[in-house]
Scaffold this motif. Structure first.
Motif, PDB file in Angstrom:
ATOM      1  N   SER A 113      24.293  20.585  81.000  1.00  0.00           N
ATOM      2  CA  SER A 113      24.348  19.149  81.906  1.00  0.00           C
ATOM      3  C   SER A 113      22.821  18.865  82.047  1.00  0.00           C
ATOM      4  O   SER A 113      21.776  19.729  82.296  1.00  0.00           O
ATOM      5  N   LEU A 114      22.577  17.475  81.890  1.00  0.00           N
ATOM      6  CA  LEU A 114      21.223  16.937  82.390  1.00  0.00           C
ATOM      7  C   LEU A 114      21.274  16.718  84.116  1.00  0.00           C
ATOM      8  O   LEU A 114      22.318  16.802  84.644  1.00  0.00           O
ATOM      9  N   PRO A 115      20.179  16.610  84.858  1.00  0.00           N
ATOM     10  CA  PRO A 115      20.304  16.566  86.110  1.00  0.00           C
ATOM     11  C   PRO A 115      21.245  15.537  86.732  1.00  0.00           C
ATOM     12  O   PRO A 115      21.606  15.802  87.977  1.00  0.00           O
ATOM     13  N   ASP A 116      21.508  14.254  85.912  1.00  0.00           N
ATOM     14  CA  ASP A 116      22.347  13.446  86.557  1.00  0.00           C
ATOM     15  C   ASP A 116      23.841  13.339  85.931  1.00  0.00           C
ATOM     16  O   ASP A 116      24.509  12.391  85.980  1.00  0.00           O
ATOM     17  N   GLU A 117      24.104  14.732  85.488  1.00  0.00           N
ATOM     18  CA  GLU A 117      25.537  14.816  85.175  1.00  0.00           C
ATOM     19  C   GLU A 117      26.147  16.231  85.720  1.00  0.00           C
ATOM     20  O   GLU A 117      25.442  16.756  86.472  1.00  0.00           O
ATOM     21  N   ALA A 132      29.801   6.758  81.708  1.00  0.00           N
ATOM     22  CA  ALA A 132      30.688   6.157  82.270  1.00  0.00           C
ATOM     23  C   ALA A 132      32.033   6.291  81.711  1.00  0.00           C
ATOM     24  O   ALA A 132      32.165   6.628  80.432  1.00  0.00           O
ATOM     25  N   PHE A 133      32.981   6.368  82.385  1.00  0.00           N
ATOM     26  CA  PHE A 133      34.448   6.540  82.086  1.00  0.00           C
ATOM     27  C   PHE A 133      35.371   5.625  82.727  1.00  0.00           C
ATOM     28  O   PHE A 133      34.984   5.196  83.729  1.00  0.00           O
ATOM     29  N   THR A 134      36.608   5.615  82.258  1.00  0.00           N
ATOM     30  CA  THR A 134      37.709   4.876  82.976  1.00  0.00           C
ATOM     31  C   THR A 134      38.726   6.134  83.138  1.00  0.00           C
ATOM     32  O   THR A 134      38.578   7.182  82.639  1.00  0.00           O
ATOM     33  N   GLY A 156      36.654  14.770  80.088  1.00  0.00           N
ATOM     34  CA  GLY A 156      35.297  14.320  80.487  1.00  0.00           C
ATOM     35  C   GLY A 156      35.109  14.474  81.987  1.00  0.00           C
ATOM     36  O   GLY A 156      35.991  14.900  82.917  1.00  0.00           O
ATOM     37  N   LEU A 157      33.783  15.031  82.247  1.00  0.00           N
ATOM     38  CA  LEU A 157      33.442  15.461  83.923  1.00  0.00           C
ATOM     39  C   LEU A 157      32.648  14.125  84.266  1.00  0.00           C
ATOM     40  O   LEU A 157      31.642  13.784  83.708  1.00  0.00           O
ATOM     41  N   ALA A 158      32.853  13.721  85.438  1.00  0.00           N
ATOM     42  CA  ALA A 158      32.147  12.576  85.931  1.00  0.00           C
ATOM     43  C   ALA A 158      31.761  12.565  87.537  1.00  0.00           C
ATOM     44  O   ALA A 158      32.931  13.286  88.092  1.00  0.00           O
ATOM     45  N   ASP A 160      40.931  12.786  76.724  1.00  0.00           N
ATOM     46  CA  ASP A 160      42.240  12.766  77.211  1.00  0.00           C
ATOM     47  C   ASP A 160      42.597  12.695  78.687  1.00  0.00           C
ATOM     48  O   ASP A 160      43.489  12.309  79.137  1.00  0.00           O
ATOM     49  N   CYS A 161      41.423  13.300  79.550  1.00  0.00           N
ATOM     50  CA  CYS A 161      41.390  13.301  80.788  1.00  0.00           C
ATOM     51  C   CYS A 161      40.181  13.265  81.446  1.00  0.00           C
ATOM     52  O   CYS A 161      39.047  13.837  80.809  1.00  0.00           O
ATOM     53  N   VAL A 162      39.716  12.665  82.577  1.00  0.00           N
ATOM     54  CA  VAL A 162      38.724  12.814  83.172  1.00  0.00           C
ATOM     55  C   VAL A 162      38.796  13.424  84.719  1.00  0.00           C
ATOM     56  O   VAL A 162      39.776  13.187  85.596  1.00  0.00           O
ATOM     57  N   PHE A 163      37.898  14.349  84.931  1.00  0.00           N
ATOM     58  CA  PHE A 163      37.880  15.433  86.302  1.00  0.00           C
ATOM     59  C   PHE A 163      36.702  14.557  86.875  1.00  0.00           C
ATOM     60  O   PHE A 163      35.389  14.657  86.502  1.00  0.00           O
ATOM     61  N   VAL A 164      36.796  13.937  88.219  1.00  0.00           N
ATOM     62  CA  VAL A 164      35.864  13.321  88.932  1.00  0.00           C
ATOM     63  C   VAL A 164      35.784  14.251  90.192  1.00  0.00           C
ATOM     64  O   VAL A 164      36.526  14.892  90.739  1.00  0.00           O
ATOM     65  N   CYS A 165      34.518  14.476  90.334  1.00  0.00           N
ATOM     66  CA  CYS A 165      33.796  15.098  91.327  1.00  0.00           C
ATOM     67  C   CYS A 165      33.435  14.535  92.539  1.00  0.00           C
ATOM     68  O   CYS A 165      32.725  13.445  92.491  1.00  0.00           O
TER      69      CYS A 165
END
Length: 218
Positions: free
Chosen positions: A55-59, A162-164, A192-194, A213-218
């Motif tokens: 990860s980068l600082p903004d991820e 960005a993700f949907t 994806g992590l967002a 396939d899926c996005v996990f949102v923090c």
């Protein structure tokens, strides 16, 4: 309503960078519950070979996840014990950017300094590399057996600007992950992590853009 262009979306996300950095900086107390959510995915529990971005600082930070992938026993709810899971060893790989648009995943292995690995990157297997991202050291890269081919990955955990909710992904425009994901097996799980600030209702997509396939949102 017209979907904004990729450059417009990237500008919008960058305008939210302070909020994203604040979320990333406060991720520590949330790491355990976030990793617990990820480990409820059966495919991740069963995976033998997992590719994870650095990860980068903004991820969304991936150090806590790497720690759990190395030391969490399959099916464990996360006791916090630091015991390598020898009963179900996983191959964990992180990216190495060879040059413009060229990326390989190289296996890294756990160290004996568990707490330090989880907090300040103190592992000899990782060094600062391209774009100031941690990457496998030269000794790891020189061992041919450590390279993880796209067809070997059971799970790929990817970053994005960005993700949907339905899996569309917009990267930083370099194409590293689009090229890699285009080669993974159809049955490999793409996660994806967002942060919430990176989620959109719609994104522009070109034929070469690879979804998750899926996005996990923090």
């Amino acid at each position: 309503m017209e979907i904004p262009t990729k450059s417009a979306i990237r500008h919008m996300v960058r305008s939210r960078r302070e909020e994203i950095l604040c979320r990333a900086g406060g991720f520590g107390p949330l790491a355990s519950s976030f990793c617990d959510r990820l480990f409820q995915v059966p495919e991740l529990q069963a995976a033998r070979t997992i590719c994870v971005y650095m990860s980068l600082p903004d991820e969304v930070p991936t150090v806590p996840l790497l720690y759990d992938l190395f030391y969490r026993v399959r099916g464990d709810a996360g006791s916090g014990t630091a015991e390598f899971d020898k009963r179900n060893p996983r191959r964990i790989a992180v990216p190495w950017c060879q040059g413009p648009g060229q990326m390989k995943f190289i296996q890294i292995k756990p160290t004996s300094t568990l707490a330090r690995f989880a907090t300040d990157w103190a592992t000899p297997e990782l060094v600062s590399g391209a774009y100031h991202i941690k990457e496998p050291c030269e000794a790891c890269r020189s061992q041919a057996e450590r390279e993880i081919l796209p067809c070997e990955a059971d799970v790929v955990i990817v970053p994005g600007l960005a993700f949907t909710r339905n899996g569309c992904r917009l990267g930083r425009g370099k194409g590293f992950y689009d090229r890699f994901l285009a080669q993974v097996r159809p049955d490999a799980l793409r996660i994806g992590l967002a942060f919430e600030e990176q989620m959109f209702s719609e994104l522009p997509c070109d034929p070469h853009d690879q979804p998750v396939d899926c996005v996990f949102v923090c």
